[in-house]
Motif scaffolding. Structure first.
Motif, PDB file in Angstrom:
ATOM      1  N   ARG A 162       0.791  -1.237   0.000  1.00 31.57           N
ATOM      2  CA  ARG A 162       0.000   0.000   0.000  1.00 31.57           C
ATOM      3  C   ARG A 162       0.823   1.288   0.000  1.00 31.57           C
ATOM      4  O   ARG A 162       0.250   2.373   0.058  1.00 31.57           O
ATOM      5  CB  ARG A 162      -1.006   0.037   1.187  1.00 31.57           C
ATOM      6  CG  ARG A 162      -2.047  -1.068   1.092  1.00 31.57           C
ATOM      7  CD  ARG A 162      -2.994  -1.040   2.280  1.00 31.57           C
ATOM      8  NE  ARG A 162      -3.756   0.178   2.341  1.00 31.57           N
ATOM      9  CZ  ARG A 162      -3.821   0.964   3.430  1.00 31.57           C
ATOM     10  NH1 ARG A 162      -3.144   0.675   4.528  1.00 31.57           N
ATOM     11  NH2 ARG A 162      -4.542   2.050   3.412  1.00 31.57           N
ATOM     12  N   TYR A 194      -9.273  -8.017  -1.003  1.00 31.38           N
ATOM     13  CA  TYR A 194      -8.981  -6.592  -0.838  1.00 31.38           C
ATOM     14  C   TYR A 194      -9.175  -6.146   0.603  1.00 31.38           C
ATOM     15  O   TYR A 194      -9.726  -6.866   1.437  1.00 31.38           O
ATOM     16  CB  TYR A 194      -9.828  -5.725  -1.793  1.00 31.38           C
ATOM     17  CG  TYR A 194     -11.313  -5.794  -1.534  1.00 31.38           C
ATOM     18  CD1 TYR A 194     -11.896  -4.938  -0.603  1.00 31.38           C
ATOM     19  CD2 TYR A 194     -12.111  -6.697  -2.216  1.00 31.38           C
ATOM     20  CE1 TYR A 194     -13.247  -4.991  -0.349  1.00 31.38           C
ATOM     21  CE2 TYR A 194     -13.479  -6.758  -1.977  1.00 31.38           C
ATOM     22  CZ  TYR A 194     -14.042  -5.908  -1.043  1.00 31.38           C
ATOM     23  OH  TYR A 194     -15.382  -5.953  -0.787  1.00 31.38           O
ATOM     24  N   ARG A 196     -10.403  -2.611   2.826  1.00 29.68           N
ATOM     25  CA  ARG A 196     -11.069  -1.319   2.624  1.00 29.68           C
ATOM     26  C   ARG A 196     -10.775  -0.361   3.780  1.00 29.68           C
ATOM     27  O   ARG A 196     -10.875  -0.752   4.940  1.00 29.68           O
ATOM     28  CB  ARG A 196     -12.583  -1.532   2.503  1.00 29.68           C
ATOM     29  CG  ARG A 196     -13.296  -0.374   1.851  1.00 29.68           C
ATOM     30  CD  ARG A 196     -14.794  -0.593   1.872  1.00 29.68           C
ATOM     31  NE  ARG A 196     -15.243  -1.623   0.936  1.00 29.68           N
ATOM     32  CZ  ARG A 196     -15.573  -1.383  -0.331  1.00 29.68           C
ATOM     33  NH1 ARG A 196     -15.488  -0.159  -0.802  1.00 29.68           N
ATOM     34  NH2 ARG A 196     -15.987  -2.350  -1.104  1.00 29.68           N
ATOM     35  N   ASP A 200      -8.223   7.994   5.266  1.00 34.65           N
ATOM     36  CA  ASP A 200      -6.793   7.759   5.157  1.00 34.65           C
ATOM     37  C   ASP A 200      -6.116   9.108   4.975  1.00 34.65           C
ATOM     38  O   ASP A 200      -5.917   9.573   3.860  1.00 34.65           O
ATOM     39  CB  ASP A 200      -6.523   6.841   3.970  1.00 34.65           C
ATOM     40  CG  ASP A 200      -5.263   6.022   4.170  1.00 34.65           C
ATOM     41  OD1 ASP A 200      -5.046   5.089   3.386  1.00 34.65           O
ATOM     42  OD2 ASP A 200      -4.480   6.332   5.088  1.00 34.65           O
ATOM     43  N   SER A 203      -2.505   9.511   2.880  1.00 40.24           N
ATOM     44  CA  SER A 203      -2.260   8.574   1.790  1.00 40.24           C
ATOM     45  C   SER A 203      -1.472   9.202   0.646  1.00 40.24           C
ATOM     46  O   SER A 203      -1.660  10.356   0.296  1.00 40.24           O
ATOM     47  CB  SER A 203      -3.576   8.030   1.284  1.00 40.24           C
ATOM     48  OG  SER A 203      -4.374   9.115   0.860  1.00 40.24           O
ATOM     49  N   TYR A 208      -1.654   5.924  -5.999  1.00 38.48           N
ATOM     50  CA  TYR A 208      -2.788   5.030  -5.780  1.00 38.48           C
ATOM     51  C   TYR A 208      -3.583   4.715  -7.039  1.00 38.48           C
ATOM     52  O   TYR A 208      -3.790   5.569  -7.895  1.00 38.48           O
ATOM     53  CB  TYR A 208      -3.733   5.645  -4.739  1.00 38.48           C
ATOM     54  CG  TYR A 208      -3.324   5.345  -3.313  1.00 38.48           C
ATOM     55  CD1 TYR A 208      -2.247   4.495  -3.031  1.00 38.48           C
ATOM     56  CD2 TYR A 208      -4.010   5.906  -2.245  1.00 38.48           C
ATOM     57  CE1 TYR A 208      -1.883   4.217  -1.722  1.00 38.48           C
ATOM     58  CE2 TYR A 208      -3.642   5.639  -0.934  1.00 38.48           C
ATOM     59  CZ  TYR A 208      -2.581   4.790  -0.681  1.00 38.48           C
ATOM     60  OH  TYR A 208      -2.231   4.527   0.609  1.00 38.48           O
ATOM     61  N   CYS A 212      -8.693   2.686  -5.372  1.00 37.24           N
ATOM     62  CA  CYS A 212      -8.296   3.086  -4.018  1.00 37.24           C
ATOM     63  C   CYS A 212      -8.832   4.484  -3.740  1.00 37.24           C
ATOM     64  O   CYS A 212      -9.350   4.767  -2.656  1.00 37.24           O
ATOM     65  CB  CYS A 212      -6.781   3.111  -3.863  1.00 37.24           C
ATOM     66  SG  CYS A 212      -5.971   1.571  -4.277  1.00 37.24           S
ATOM     67  N   GLY A 216     -11.660   3.365  -1.693  1.00 38.16           N
ATOM     68  CA  GLY A 216     -10.812   2.937  -0.586  1.00 38.16           C
ATOM     69  C   GLY A 216     -10.563   1.444  -0.601  1.00 38.16           C
ATOM     70  O   GLY A 216     -10.412   0.809   0.436  1.00 38.16           O
ATOM     71  N   LYS A 217     -10.488   0.875  -1.807  1.00 40.70           N
ATOM     72  CA  LYS A 217     -10.359  -0.570  -1.963  1.00 40.70           C
ATOM     73  C   LYS A 217      -8.937  -0.933  -2.386  1.00 40.70           C
ATOM     74  O   LYS A 217      -8.511  -0.604  -3.489  1.00 40.70           O
ATOM     75  CB  LYS A 217     -11.356  -1.002  -3.050  1.00 40.70           C
ATOM     76  CG  LYS A 217     -11.861  -2.401  -2.908  1.00 40.70           C
ATOM     77  CD  LYS A 217     -13.038  -2.601  -3.847  1.00 40.70           C
ATOM     78  CE  LYS A 217     -13.237  -4.085  -4.108  1.00 40.70           C
ATOM     79  NZ  LYS A 217     -14.359  -4.336  -5.017  1.00 40.70           N
ATOM     80  N   TYR A 218      -8.216  -1.579  -1.481  1.00 40.38           N
ATOM     81  CA  TYR A 218      -6.803  -1.910  -1.728  1.00 40.38           C
ATOM     82  C   TYR A 218      -6.660  -3.409  -1.935  1.00 40.38           C
ATOM     83  O   TYR A 218      -7.181  -4.197  -1.159  1.00 40.38           O
ATOM     84  CB  TYR A 218      -5.949  -1.491  -0.532  1.00 40.38           C
ATOM     85  CG  TYR A 218      -5.969  -0.007  -0.328  1.00 40.38           C
ATOM     86  CD1 TYR A 218      -7.019   0.602   0.357  1.00 40.38           C
ATOM     87  CD2 TYR A 218      -4.974   0.797  -0.867  1.00 40.38           C
ATOM     88  CE1 TYR A 218      -7.069   1.962   0.502  1.00 40.38           C
ATOM     89  CE2 TYR A 218      -5.014   2.168  -0.717  1.00 40.38           C
ATOM     90  CZ  TYR A 218      -6.061   2.746  -0.036  1.00 40.38           C
ATOM     91  OH  TYR A 218      -6.119   4.096   0.098  1.00 40.38           O
ATOM     92  N   SER A 222      -3.832  -3.313  -6.681  1.00 36.21           N
ATOM     93  CA  SER A 222      -3.558  -1.875  -6.494  1.00 36.21           C
ATOM     94  C   SER A 222      -2.071  -1.661  -6.170  1.00 36.21           C
ATOM     95  O   SER A 222      -1.512  -0.614  -6.479  1.00 36.21           O
ATOM     96  CB  SER A 222      -4.482  -1.245  -5.452  1.00 36.21           C
ATOM     97  OG  SER A 222      -4.355  -1.834  -4.186  1.00 36.21           O
TER      98      SER A 222
END
Ligand code: ADP
Ligand code: MG
Length: 314
Positions: A162, A194, A196, A200, A203, A208, A212, A216-218, A222
């Motif tokens: 991330r 993933y 979530r 953040d 960030s 990103y 994301c 907010g989906k990592y 990603s």
């Protein structure tokens, strides 16, 4: 027996945490470094969360010790203590030639302050190294391949990084780099793909993937997007005039000032991407663009990238 008890009750031995055996430490097999033998040499760097300092660990006090990099949580970051302990545990569990090596911990104030001790990489981060060293394309691609190897291992352990970026890749010498900074790393349980996040604050948005930023989906995919941005940084030799924040800023609608995130999402949704670095080989450019596919499923895996870069090398 009374004599034995008397002996063990002799004053002056315990209390001093320095003398406690390793199993007094919650991570019992961890290397325990004693504060009083750590000699500060110089400041190495800092990011959003930590400050890293070079120390000489010299118990014999004769200059024969070893150099170590010590990361401490930035002051005033109390909310981050839990994730800080998690970062230390994750790094401790990772063992790969392209991931910075965990060496131990140093605790102070009865365990309230914990510092992370890791191997020292004398050349610092790629962002410091690349602008001042004239690397050939072949050397760049060797670094790129090593980053893929480290990331492939990380993913095989079901972690997502991330925060993959040139500032978080450390340089041992002109033939070896290692991934560092696991401050945002998350474990993805089997059967899930993933993670979530709700909010953040800090960030690194320009690294990103679009999902994301929007949801907010990592995911593993990603990280591949962020790798594409890191590849871009390496190909531009981390030239600050071409940095991702600078380039995106130039491309963004300046009337949208202040709402960077909205403008960035708009840009990415219109399929705008970072430009092709000037000496990038065609196949490398294609791979980089694949890493930035809007659909995460269209992005390559790190194993796929390793195979492709290998064929480019030859
Ligand atoms: P943060 O989590 O605050 O971003 P990092 O772990 O990325 O902290 O470290 C910040 C900076 O310190 C890095 O960008 C690098 O310049 C330097 N650094 C970190 N670890 C090492 C190390 N093991 N050896 C040498 N320099 C390091
Ligand atoms: Mg960092």
């Amino acid at each position: 027996r009374t004599i034995l008890r008397k002996l063990t009750e002799l004053p002056g031995l315990p209390e001093n945490t320095d003398l406690l055996p390793n199993n007094a430490d919650p991570d019992s097999d961890a290397g325990v470094y004693h504060k009083r033998y750590l000699k500060e040499i110089r400041y190495l760097g800092q990011g959003n969360f930590g400050t890293v300092t070079l120390y000489l660990y010299d118990p014999a006090n004769d200059g024969t010790g070893e150099y170590v990099a010590v990361k401490a949580l930035k002051q005033g970051n109390d909310s981050g203590v839990e994730s800080w302990i998690r970062e230390i545990k994750i790094l401790k569990s990772l063992k790969h030639i392209n991931i910075v090596k965990y060496k131990g911990c140093c605790t102070e104030m009865g365990g309230q302050v914990v510092q992370l001790i890791m191997e020292y990489l004398p050349q610092g981060s790629l962002r410091d190294y690349l602008p001042t060293h004239k690397l050939s394309m072949a050397q760049c691609l060797l670094f790129v391949q090593q980053i893929c190897q480290g990331m492939n291992y990380l993913h095989s352990q079901r972690y997502i990084h991330r925060d993959l970026a040139a500032r978080n890749v450390l340089v041992e010498n002109d033939k070896l780099v290692k991934i560092g900074d696991f401050g945002l790393t998350k474990y993805i349980p089997d059967g899930q793909n993933y993670y979530r996040v709700r909010e953040d604050g800090d960030s690194p948005v320009f690294w990103y993937a679009i999902e994301c930023l929007k949801e907010g989906k990592y995911s593993f995919s990603s990280d591949v997007w962020s790798f594409g941005v890191t590849l871009y940084e390496i190909l531009t030799r981390c030239d600050p005039r071409q940095s991702p924040p600078k380039k995106f800023d130039e491309m963004m609608d300046s009337t949208q000032e202040g709402i960077t995130l909205v403008a960035l999402i708009k840009l990415l949704e219109a399929h705008t991407r970072l430009p092709c670095p000037k000496d990038s080989p065609h196949e490398v450019t294609l791979l980089m663009q694949q890493c930035w596919s809007a659909d995460p499923a269209q992005r390559p895996s790190f194993q796929g990238l390793i195979d492709r870069f290998e064929s480019i090398h030859r």
